[in-house]
Design an enzyme around this catalytic site. Structure first.
Site, PDB file in Angstrom:
ATOM      1  CB  CYS A   1      -0.637   2.611   4.031  1.00  0.00           C
ATOM      2  SG  CYS A   1      -2.078   1.892   3.275  1.00  0.00           S
ATOM      3  CG  ASP A   2       3.161   1.400   4.404  1.00  0.00           C
ATOM      4  OD1 ASP A   2       2.690   1.935   5.427  1.00  0.00           O
ATOM      5  OD2 ASP A   2       2.977   0.204   4.130  1.00  0.00           O
TER       6      ASP A   2
ATOM      7  CB  CYS B   1      -0.925  -0.016   1.214  1.00  0.00           C
ATOM      8  SG  CYS B   1      -1.928   1.466   1.350  1.00  0.00           S
TER       9      CYS B   1
END
Ligand SMILES: Cc1cc2nc3c(=O)[nH]c(=O)nc-3n(C[C@H](O)[C@H](O)[C@H](O)COP(=O)(O)OP(=O)(O)OC[C@H]3O[C@@H](n4cnc5c(N)ncnc54)[C@H](O)[C@@H]3O)c2cc1C
Length: 308
Positions: free
Chosen positions: A137-138, A134
């Site tokens: 997200c990261d 992701c």
């Protein structure tokens, strides 16, 4: 809490939320069950620019909020729980949650799909600590760093492009000598000087020390040559698998476990429908998931009417 509904929708991604909007507007006696929080994979999507109605695109998070708000307007019951098993042996279908069970006359399965793993050494060791599926997200953890990314489809290329907003460089590793992504994404990736394509190659190992990814090994599938790339993280986008384990093989599926349906989204069990990424479909996108859901609710309504 009621323990019996005309319609239960399992999964609150775009398909499930749309099913709930349609069921609510049709004043159906319906329940939506979602085990994490409404939104599904849209929650991990940075920017969606191919969903009609948003000419400049829209963030995944904002589209979730809008769909959720729209669903709430129509008053369908929502429960936060994981469906662990289902039973289709009686005329009324039974759904088991952790602490109770519910019966329903019709069911829409909208449980989506989850990312596949590469199944290479180091992937599990560093999962969530340098290995991610992701970018939304990261990516921020890799500001000005070098990362590897694996895949060549729409999601892989779109996510690699998103990574370039943060990282110094992305090695995009792809097993073929051309990308599968749509042309516009291919053009953007090829024109982006932060992306280096590693063609004809597979990632064979993720290595590092302690809690940190330090390198990946790639193998050229044509020459057999291997080389090590120094990276700080690794993103993997190599397809998805259906979230259908709770069904315990009780419905007809394809060879990969995606649920077979007819054109009305009906599965091999009458009154049970599957929509979105969990079903066998040529395209897994938000727009196809929401279309499936509209068809399934319409079919469920007709099924209920034919039964009474
Ligand atoms: C990184 C990324 C980028 C993407 N970019 C785009 C894009 O730009 N445009 C586009 O159109 N599509 C994009 N997609 C694809 C799109 O997000 C999916 O096709 C879409 O979300 C599928 O919707 P769905 O409702 O079928 O499933 P999902 O979104 O997977 O939702 C399924 C829901 O079911 C819930 N669930 C699963 N099992 C259970 C259970 N047993 N009990 C209760 N709840 C359960 C899950 O928690 C989840 O919320 C992207 C996907 C990813 C991963």
């Amino acid at each position: 809490m009621k323990d019996s509904y005309d319609l239960v929708i399992i999964g609150g991604g775009p398909a499930g939320l749309t099913a709930a909007i349609y069921a609510g507007r049709a004043r159906m006696d319906a329940l939506l069950i979602e085990m994490i929080s409404p939104g599904g994979q849209m929650l991990t999507t940075d920017w969606i620019e191919n969903y009609p109605g948003f000419p400049e695109g829209i963030s995944g998070g904002e589209l979730v909020m809008k769909m959720n708000e729209q669903m709430e307007r129509f008053g369908v019951d929502v429960e936060s729980a994981e469906v662990t098993t289902v039973d289709f042996s009686e005329t009324s279908h039974r759904i088991t949650l952790e602490d109770r069970s519910i019966s329903c006359r019709t069911m829409i399965i909208a449980t989506g799909a989850s990312p596949n793993k590469l199944k290479v050494p180091g992937e599990d060791t560093f999962y969530g600590k340098g290995v991610s599926t992701c970018a939304t997200c990261d990516a921020a953890f890799y500001r000005d760093k070098v990362v590897a990314a694996v895949g060549g489809g729409d999601t892989a290329v779109q996510e690699a492009l998103f990574l370039t907003k943060f990282v110094e460089k992305v090695y995009l590793i792809h097993r073929r000598d051309e990308l599968r992504a749509t042309k516009i994404l291919q053009e953007r990736a090829l024109a982006n000087d932060k992306i280096e394509l590693v063609w004809d190659s597979v990632l064979t190992e993720i290595g590092g020390s302690g809690m940190t990814v330090e390198q990946v090994t790639v193998k050229n599938v044509k020459t057999g040559a291997t080389r090590s790339l120094a990276v700080d993280g690794c993103f993997v986008w190599v397809g998805t698998k259906p979230n259908a384990r709770f069904l315990n093989n009780s419905l007809k599926t394809d060879d990969w476990g995606f649920i077979w349906t007819d054109q009305h989204m009906q599965t091999s069990v009458p009154g049970v429908y599957a929509v979105g990424d969990v079903r066998t479909t040529p395209l897994r996108q938000v727009v196809t998931a929401v279309g499936d859901a509209a068809i399934a609710v319409h079919a469920a309504e007709e099924y209920l009417q034919s039964e009474t």
